[in-house]
Design a protein around this motif. Structure first.
Motif, short mmCIF file in Angstrom:
data_model
loop_
_atom_site.label_atom_id
_atom_site.label_comp_id
_atom_site.label_asym_id
_atom_site.label_seq_id
_atom_site.Cartn_x
_atom_site.Cartn_y
_atom_site.Cartn_z
N TYR A 25 0.82 -1.20 0.00
CA TYR A 25 0.00 0.00 0.00
C TYR A 25 0.85 1.25 0.00
N ARG A 26 0.74 2.05 -1.07
CA ARG A 26 1.39 3.33 -1.12
C ARG A 26 0.31 4.33 -1.48
N ILE A 174 -12.35 -2.56 -8.45
CA ILE A 174 -12.09 -1.79 -7.24
C ILE A 174 -13.10 -0.65 -7.12
N ALA A 175 -13.45 -0.02 -8.25
CA ALA A 175 -14.45 1.04 -8.22
C ALA A 175 -15.80 0.51 -7.73
N GLU A 228 0.78 -1.86 -7.19
CA GLU A 228 0.17 -0.56 -7.43
C GLU A 228 -1.35 -0.63 -7.46
N THR A 229 -1.88 -1.67 -8.08
CA THR A 229 -3.33 -1.80 -8.20
C THR A 229 -3.96 -2.10 -6.85
N LEU A 230 -3.36 -3.00 -6.10
CA LEU A 230 -3.93 -3.34 -4.81
C LEU A 230 -3.77 -2.21 -3.81
N ASP A 235 -6.53 2.78 -0.93
CA ASP A 235 -6.89 4.18 -1.18
C ASP A 235 -8.39 4.39 -1.10
N VAL A 236 -9.16 3.53 -1.78
CA VAL A 236 -10.61 3.74 -1.79
C VAL A 236 -11.21 3.45 -0.42
N LEU A 237 -10.62 2.52 0.32
CA LEU A 237 -11.10 2.28 1.69
C LEU A 237 -10.92 3.54 2.54
#
Length: 300
Positions: A25-26, A174-175, A228-230, A235-237
């Motif tokens: 997570y970045r 993810i969206a 990057e995707t995960l 981010d959305v959380l």
């Protein structure tokens, strides 16, 4: 989880677990944030704490089996139990369950050994604190496991397939998950208007760089893509937590440097063959303690 040391079966198992929604997570927006100070407190012999979540919350094999059904693989040493032991609420209810998705919050979940009732059933008007760790399984990565495992360390079969034609399928999923999490937070507020809510992010599993093939048989391109995707999932959380009056516990930053590619004595997320009590590619007791620490900073 995995009993063999090589072969195609092992590759699928490894990637399937990696792709359950847990990644490095970045984030620009996902640093920890406390929930609003509302209503009665929780701790010191007062309040009701309810824990919701998937296997990173239930923490299989990190302690003794706790609660029912047995198929949820819920440990008495998971981060909710550790948080409860520290803040000491009057009542503690942990209904987390391995394999849970956001739909498991409102509907029954069939496990390999028993049925878990809707997790939201545990949330009521007396609840003063809710932690929720969910979303990874909603993205649905496990069905793509066979496409991500590779014997070529420089390849990226998963990225190539999932971004073909310029459409990133994982970003789209993810969206969708983001919307589901938003709806879940609204439901929790409706059932427990006095409760503080903390969304718990996923810890660091994948390292910086190209990974550690063949210990983790994922090509360098896919390691970068998945990392990057995960990260976007966390981010959305964090974004939905902020938008829906909840706190966010960033567990990735404090667990960085303790990923599956690190040495066994520094590893907080186990590799293919666990060297401490945990299941493959999930937090061990040290990882769960780190997650608990991140939550405690927000609610103590």
């Amino acid at each position: 989880m995995a009993k063999k040391s090589g072969g195609g079966c092992m590759l699928v198992i490894v990637v399937a677990a990696c792709l359950l929604g847990f990644g490095y997570y970045r984030s620009q927006s996902g640093s920890s944030a406390a929930p609003p100070e509302e209503g009665p407190g929780t701790g010191g012999g007062s309040g009701r704490y309810v824990a919701l979540g998937d296997s990173y919350t239930s923490a299989p094999n990190t302690g003794e089996q706790s609660g029912t059904p047995a198929g949820c693989d819920r440990s008495n040493n998971n981060y909710p139990s550790l948080v409860s032991a520290t803040i000491k609420p009057a009542e503690f209810v942990d209904v987390s369950c391995s394999g849970a998705v956001t739909a498991s919050m409102s509907g029954q979940q069939q496990t390999h050994n028993g049925t878990n009732p809707p997790q939201l059933n545990a949330v009521n008007a007396d609840t003063t604190l809710v932690t929720v760790g969910i979303g990874g399984n909603d993205v649905g990565f496990i069905g793509l496991a066979k496409d991500c495992a590779t014997a070529r360390p420089s390849s990226s079969p998963c990225r190539d397939k999932l971004t073909a034609g310029g459409n990133d399928q994982l970003a789209e999923r993810i969206a969708t998950t983001s919307t589901r999490v938003a709806e879940l937070l609204d439901k929790i507020h409706a059932k427990a208007p006095k409760a503080r809510i903390v969304v718990v992010g996923y810890p660091t599993v994948l390292p910086d760089g190209n990974g550690c093939w063949p210990s983790l048989p994922v090509g360098a391109g896919d390691v970068i893509y998945l990392r990057e995707t995960l990260g976007k999932l966390n981010d959305v959380l964090a974004e939905q937590a902020k938008a829906h009056k909840a706190g966010f516990a960033d567990t990735a930053a404090p667990t960085k440097g303790h990923d599956v590619c690190t040495a066994s004595d520094t590893r907080w997320v186990e590799g293919i063959v666990p060297t401490s009590k945990a299941i493959a590619l999930h937090p061990n007791a040290k990882g769960e303690q780190a997650m608990a620490d991140a939550v405690e900073k927000l609610v103590s």
